[in-house]
Motif scaffolding. Structure first.
Motif, PDB file in Angstrom:
ATOM      1  N   ASP A  56      30.212 -29.426  -5.071  1.00 63.25           N
ATOM      2  CA  ASP A  56      29.675 -30.373  -4.097  1.00 63.25           C
ATOM      3  C   ASP A  56      29.402 -31.736  -4.713  1.00 63.25           C
ATOM      4  N   SER A  57      30.021 -32.009  -5.861  1.00 62.86           N
ATOM      5  CA  SER A  57      29.854 -33.290  -6.525  1.00 62.86           C
ATOM      6  C   SER A  57      31.190 -33.753  -7.092  1.00 62.86           C
ATOM      7  N   ILE A  58      31.146 -34.550  -8.162  1.00 62.28           N
ATOM      8  CA  ILE A  58      32.370 -35.047  -8.794  1.00 62.28           C
ATOM      9  C   ILE A  58      32.370 -34.683 -10.269  1.00 62.28           C
ATOM     10  N   GLU A  59      33.580 -34.673 -10.846  1.00 59.07           N
ATOM     11  CA  GLU A  59      33.713 -34.298 -12.253  1.00 59.07           C
ATOM     12  C   GLU A  59      34.997 -34.882 -12.810  1.00 59.07           C
ATOM     13  N   TRP A  60      34.993 -35.151 -14.116  1.00 59.16           N
ATOM     14  CA  TRP A  60      36.184 -35.586 -14.830  1.00 59.16           C
ATOM     15  C   TRP A  60      36.708 -34.415 -15.643  1.00 59.16           C
ATOM     16  N   PRO A  61      37.957 -34.463 -16.115  1.00 62.32           N
ATOM     17  CA  PRO A  61      38.558 -33.333 -16.836  1.00 62.32           C
ATOM     18  C   PRO A  61      37.787 -32.861 -18.075  1.00 62.32           C
ATOM     19  N   ASN A  62      36.999 -33.717 -18.691  1.00 62.67           N
ATOM     20  CA  ASN A  62      36.249 -33.311 -19.880  1.00 62.67           C
ATOM     21  C   ASN A  62      34.886 -32.712 -19.546  1.00 62.67           C
ATOM     22  N   GLY A  63      34.614 -32.472 -18.253  1.00 66.35           N
ATOM     23  CA  GLY A  63      33.361 -31.846 -17.841  1.00 66.35           C
ATOM     24  C   GLY A  63      32.241 -32.818 -17.509  1.00 66.35           C
ATOM     25  N   VAL A  64      32.450 -34.112 -17.733  1.00 70.75           N
ATOM     26  CA  VAL A  64      31.438 -35.106 -17.369  1.00 70.75           C
ATOM     27  C   VAL A  64      31.299 -35.101 -15.853  1.00 70.75           C
ATOM     28  N   ASP A  65      30.052 -35.034 -15.402  1.00 68.05           N
ATOM     29  CA  ASP A  65      29.823 -35.033 -13.958  1.00 68.05           C
ATOM     30  C   ASP A  65      28.561 -35.824 -13.639  1.00 68.05           C
ATOM     31  N   LEU A  66      28.352 -36.051 -12.362  1.00 69.87           N
ATOM     32  CA  LEU A  66      27.152 -36.738 -11.886  1.00 69.87           C
ATOM     33  C   LEU A  66      26.552 -35.921 -10.763  1.00 69.87           C
ATOM     34  N   ASP A  67      25.252 -35.846 -10.762  1.00 74.75           N
ATOM     35  CA  ASP A  67      24.510 -35.100  -9.755  1.00 74.75           C
ATOM     36  C   ASP A  67      24.705 -35.745  -8.380  1.00 74.75           C
ATOM     37  N   PRO A  68      24.965 -34.948  -7.341  1.00 72.00           N
ATOM     38  CA  PRO A  68      25.175 -35.532  -6.012  1.00 72.00           C
ATOM     39  C   PRO A  68      23.944 -36.284  -5.500  1.00 72.00           C
ATOM     40  N   GLU A  69      22.751 -35.879  -5.916  1.00 73.08           N
ATOM     41  CA  GLU A  69      21.542 -36.606  -5.512  1.00 73.08           C
ATOM     42  C   GLU A  69      21.534 -38.015  -6.090  1.00 73.08           C
ATOM     43  N   VAL A  70      21.935 -38.139  -7.357  1.00 74.15           N
ATOM     44  CA  VAL A  70      22.003 -39.451  -8.000  1.00 74.15           C
ATOM     45  C   VAL A  70      23.043 -40.309  -7.299  1.00 74.15           C
ATOM     46  N   LEU A  71      24.200 -39.734  -7.028  1.00 79.07           N
ATOM     47  CA  LEU A  71      25.263 -40.470  -6.360  1.00 79.07           C
ATOM     48  C   LEU A  71      24.805 -40.983  -4.999  1.00 79.07           C
TER      49      LEU A  71
END
Length: 83
Positions: A56-71
């Motif tokens: 339910d959020s976003i991610e890059w191939p190296n596993g870096v992601d951002l919390d949907p609440e922050v977004l």
């Protein structure tokens, strides 16, 4: 409770266009994160553009992601669905 990210589109200058489950669209600036930890890898614009939806959020191939609440909280509204 947070809203899920349903679409992500990388734009120029490390900006993401996000569409949330409530149909609201926001722009999120990733630049403030680019000098910390694994986020440094996103400075490579080709790699930055590899962002995808993950659960339910976003991610890059190296596993870096951002919390949907922050977004959602820090994103700038560009379209708010009115029903």
């Amino acid at each position: 409770m947070y809203l899920s990210v349903k679409k992500v589109k990388p734009l120029a200058n490390y900006i993401l266009e996000l569409t949330f489950e409530n149909k609201e669209k926001k722009l999120f600036d990733v630049k403030p994160y680019l000098d910390t930890g694994l986020f440094r890898t996103l400075k490579d614009e080709k790699f930055f553009r590899m962002v995808k939806i993950s659960y339910d959020s976003i991610e890059w191939p190296n596993g870096v992601d951002l919390d949907p609440e922050v977004l959602y909280e820090k994103g700038k509204v560009i379209l708010k669905e009115t029903v």
